[in-house]
Design a protein around this motif. Sequence first.
Motif, PDB file in Angstrom:
ATOM      1  N   LEU A  95       0.833  -1.209   0.000  1.00 15.91           N
ATOM      2  CA  LEU A  95       0.000   0.000   0.000  1.00 15.91           C
ATOM      3  C   LEU A  95       0.862   1.252   0.000  1.00 15.91           C
ATOM      4  O   LEU A  95       0.640   2.176  -0.809  1.00 15.91           O
ATOM      5  CB  LEU A  95      -0.930  -0.003   1.213  1.00 15.91           C
ATOM      6  CG  LEU A  95      -1.751   1.276   1.423  1.00 15.91           C
ATOM      7  CD1 LEU A  95      -2.708   1.497   0.255  1.00 15.91           C
ATOM      8  CD2 LEU A  95      -2.511   1.205   2.747  1.00 15.91           C
ATOM      9  N   THR A  96       1.844   1.330   0.886  1.00 17.39           N
ATOM     10  CA  THR A  96       2.676   2.535   0.978  1.00 17.39           C
ATOM     11  C   THR A  96       3.606   2.659  -0.230  1.00 17.39           C
ATOM     12  O   THR A  96       3.926   3.769  -0.649  1.00 17.39           O
ATOM     13  CB  THR A  96       3.489   2.540   2.283  1.00 17.39           C
ATOM     14  OG1 THR A  96       4.171   1.280   2.431  1.00 17.39           O
ATOM     15  CG2 THR A  96       2.587   2.743   3.480  1.00 17.39           C
ATOM     16  N   TRP A  98       2.734   1.761  -3.249  1.00 22.21           N
ATOM     17  CA  TRP A  98       1.857   2.277  -4.295  1.00 22.21           C
ATOM     18  C   TRP A  98       1.647   3.776  -4.142  1.00 22.21           C
ATOM     19  O   TRP A  98       1.575   4.511  -5.136  1.00 22.21           O
ATOM     20  CB  TRP A  98       0.517   1.539  -4.255  1.00 22.21           C
ATOM     21  CG  TRP A  98      -0.456   2.018  -5.291  1.00 22.21           C
ATOM     22  CD1 TRP A  98      -1.552   2.798  -5.110  1.00 22.21           C
ATOM     23  CD2 TRP A  98      -0.387   1.762  -6.698  1.00 22.21           C
ATOM     24  NE1 TRP A  98      -2.191   3.038  -6.310  1.00 22.21           N
ATOM     25  CE2 TRP A  98      -1.487   2.415  -7.309  1.00 22.21           C
ATOM     26  CE3 TRP A  98       0.486   1.023  -7.507  1.00 22.21           C
ATOM     27  CZ2 TRP A  98      -1.733   2.357  -8.670  1.00 22.21           C
ATOM     28  CZ3 TRP A  98       0.238   0.972  -8.871  1.00 22.21           C
ATOM     29  CH2 TRP A  98      -0.851   1.628  -9.437  1.00 22.21           C
ATOM     30  N   ARG A  99       1.572   4.244  -2.898  1.00 22.17           N
ATOM     31  CA  ARG A  99       1.385   5.668  -2.641  1.00 22.17           C
ATOM     32  C   ARG A  99       2.698   6.450  -2.678  1.00 22.17           C
ATOM     33  O   ARG A  99       2.689   7.676  -2.566  1.00 22.17           O
ATOM     34  CB  ARG A  99       0.718   5.872  -1.282  1.00 22.17           C
ATOM     35  CG  ARG A  99      -0.651   5.221  -1.147  1.00 22.17           C
ATOM     36  CD  ARG A  99      -1.668   5.856  -2.068  1.00 22.17           C
ATOM     37  NE  ARG A  99      -1.858   7.274  -1.776  1.00 22.17           N
ATOM     38  CZ  ARG A  99      -2.563   8.107  -2.516  1.00 22.17           C
ATOM     39  NH1 ARG A  99      -3.137   7.655  -3.611  1.00 22.17           N
ATOM     40  NH2 ARG A  99      -2.703   9.363  -2.176  1.00 22.17           N
ATOM     41  N   LEU A 101       5.106   6.363  -0.460  1.00 21.60           N
ATOM     42  CA  LEU A 101       5.442   6.853   0.879  1.00 21.60           C
ATOM     43  C   LEU A 101       6.519   5.962   1.501  1.00 21.60           C
ATOM     44  O   LEU A 101       6.353   4.741   1.577  1.00 21.60           O
ATOM     45  CB  LEU A 101       4.205   6.852   1.783  1.00 21.60           C
ATOM     46  CG  LEU A 101       3.119   7.877   1.443  1.00 21.60           C
ATOM     47  CD1 LEU A 101       1.878   7.631   2.285  1.00 21.60           C
ATOM     48  CD2 LEU A 101       3.649   9.297   1.662  1.00 21.60           C
ATOM     49  N   ARG A 235       8.939   4.533  -7.053  1.00 22.73           N
ATOM     50  CA  ARG A 235       7.977   5.500  -6.524  1.00 22.73           C
ATOM     51  C   ARG A 235       8.508   6.160  -5.257  1.00 22.73           C
ATOM     52  O   ARG A 235       8.438   7.380  -5.091  1.00 22.73           O
ATOM     53  CB  ARG A 235       6.649   4.793  -6.213  1.00 22.73           C
ATOM     54  CG  ARG A 235       5.899   4.303  -7.434  1.00 22.73           C
ATOM     55  CD  ARG A 235       4.689   3.476  -7.008  1.00 22.73           C
ATOM     56  NE  ARG A 235       3.960   2.976  -8.165  1.00 22.73           N
ATOM     57  CZ  ARG A 235       2.954   3.591  -8.753  1.00 22.73           C
ATOM     58  NH1 ARG A 235       2.556   4.760  -8.292  1.00 22.73           N
ATOM     59  NH2 ARG A 235       2.343   3.065  -9.799  1.00 22.73           N
ATOM     60  N   THR A 239      10.294  10.208  -3.965  1.00 16.27           N
ATOM     61  CA  THR A 239       9.921  10.964  -2.771  1.00 16.27           C
ATOM     62  C   THR A 239      11.155  11.316  -1.946  1.00 16.27           C
ATOM     63  O   THR A 239      11.346  12.464  -1.539  1.00 16.27           O
ATOM     64  CB  THR A 239       8.939  10.150  -1.908  1.00 16.27           C
ATOM     65  OG1 THR A 239       7.762   9.884  -2.677  1.00 16.27           O
ATOM     66  CG2 THR A 239       8.544  10.915  -0.662  1.00 16.27           C
ATOM     67  N   ASN A 303       3.375  14.318   5.439  1.00 14.73           N
ATOM     68  CA  ASN A 303       2.719  13.117   4.921  1.00 14.73           C
ATOM     69  C   ASN A 303       3.505  11.861   5.279  1.00 14.73           C
ATOM     70  O   ASN A 303       2.925  10.810   5.593  1.00 14.73           O
ATOM     71  CB  ASN A 303       2.581  13.207   3.390  1.00 14.73           C
ATOM     72  CG  ASN A 303       1.586  14.268   2.964  1.00 14.73           C
ATOM     73  OD1 ASN A 303       0.695  14.647   3.725  1.00 14.73           O
ATOM     74  ND2 ASN A 303       1.748  14.768   1.752  1.00 14.73           N
ATOM     75  N   ALA A 307       2.382   8.676   7.702  1.00  8.61           N
ATOM     76  CA  ALA A 307       2.499   7.255   7.335  1.00  8.61           C
ATOM     77  C   ALA A 307       3.245   6.489   8.411  1.00  8.61           C
ATOM     78  O   ALA A 307       2.902   5.333   8.712  1.00  8.61           O
ATOM     79  CB  ALA A 307       3.211   7.119   5.988  1.00  8.61           C
TER      80      ALA A 307
END
Length: 330
Positions: A95-96, A98-99, A101, A235, A239, A303, A307
């Motif tokens: 999940l993280t 994909w985001r 994070l 991804r 960041t 953000n 998380a």
Amino acid sequence: MDWLPVAVVILLAMGFNYTNGFHDAANAIATSVSTRALTPRIALAMAAVCNLAGAFLGTKVADTVGKGIIDPPSGTEGLLIVGASLVGAISWNLLTWWRGLPSSSSHALFGGMVGASLIAGSTVLWGGVWSKIVVPMVISPIVGLALGYLVMALILWLFRRAHPGRTARGFRLSQTVSAAAMALGHGLQDAGKTMGIVVLALSVGGYHSGASIPLWVKVSSALVISLGTYSGGWRIMRTLGRRIIHLDPPHGFAAESSAAAVLFIAGLGFKAPISTTHTITSSIMGVGATRRLSAVRWGVAGNIVAAWVLTFPGAGIVAALAYWVAHLFV
């Protein structure tokens, strides 16, 4: 006990290990790639090799994970708890990722272990959770932030009269060393966590006793996290390397060397399974703050911190649900 349930849990552990590798690849190389000290593929290959080597530097972190957090019963019930813990951790990692994070794979695993144990009514070693998870979770980012700031401030003072171009080229080369150290620290910390959870599964399944870690567990954990690292986590890399602050080679070197120092001191000195993600992210914030506080994109940082806070309970809830569903069929 039949070997098949044990094998399934070990495969889940290796699945978590693989997601840990690509989820946390950015921790070791994002700064080096963003400053163009290394090309992405060369950086990933170096990180994979250093992750492999780091996994053999010590077993203190594995001992903590295997014995210091939960005490599941032997047999099928214990394997359900360990398996559900891993499902929670893998789900949170995906999940993280994909985001985009950079959350902590370590705390996803710990949250999963606690969540599955609580719903099962099994023993949670709260003293170990407090001293080995909560306290390091709070202290390590603070130390990373402060050390990153101090190391960068020292670099700025030592090289205040140096030629900017030559200085940048020198630190770009130095980042090869600091990125390798960061990857070694990641292997020491995160491969050790998988070793610990595999030994825990073997123990509750009746296939292992004592504190030793079988060689095949060390080798497989090291190889899988290395493969995961080489597959990359682009991804999250964007960041860490670009969205928090624009990094140049001196800042990248300061962040990597500071974070690596914290990982080694925690893993070898205090047996503390700290988060590589928390450590490198806070170090990047620390070195960025030497420019000016406004140079750090605190909205992005906020953000990331959100998380971090949600990781432990989020993975715990998913693990609890996984245990409940699995228990319906067993």
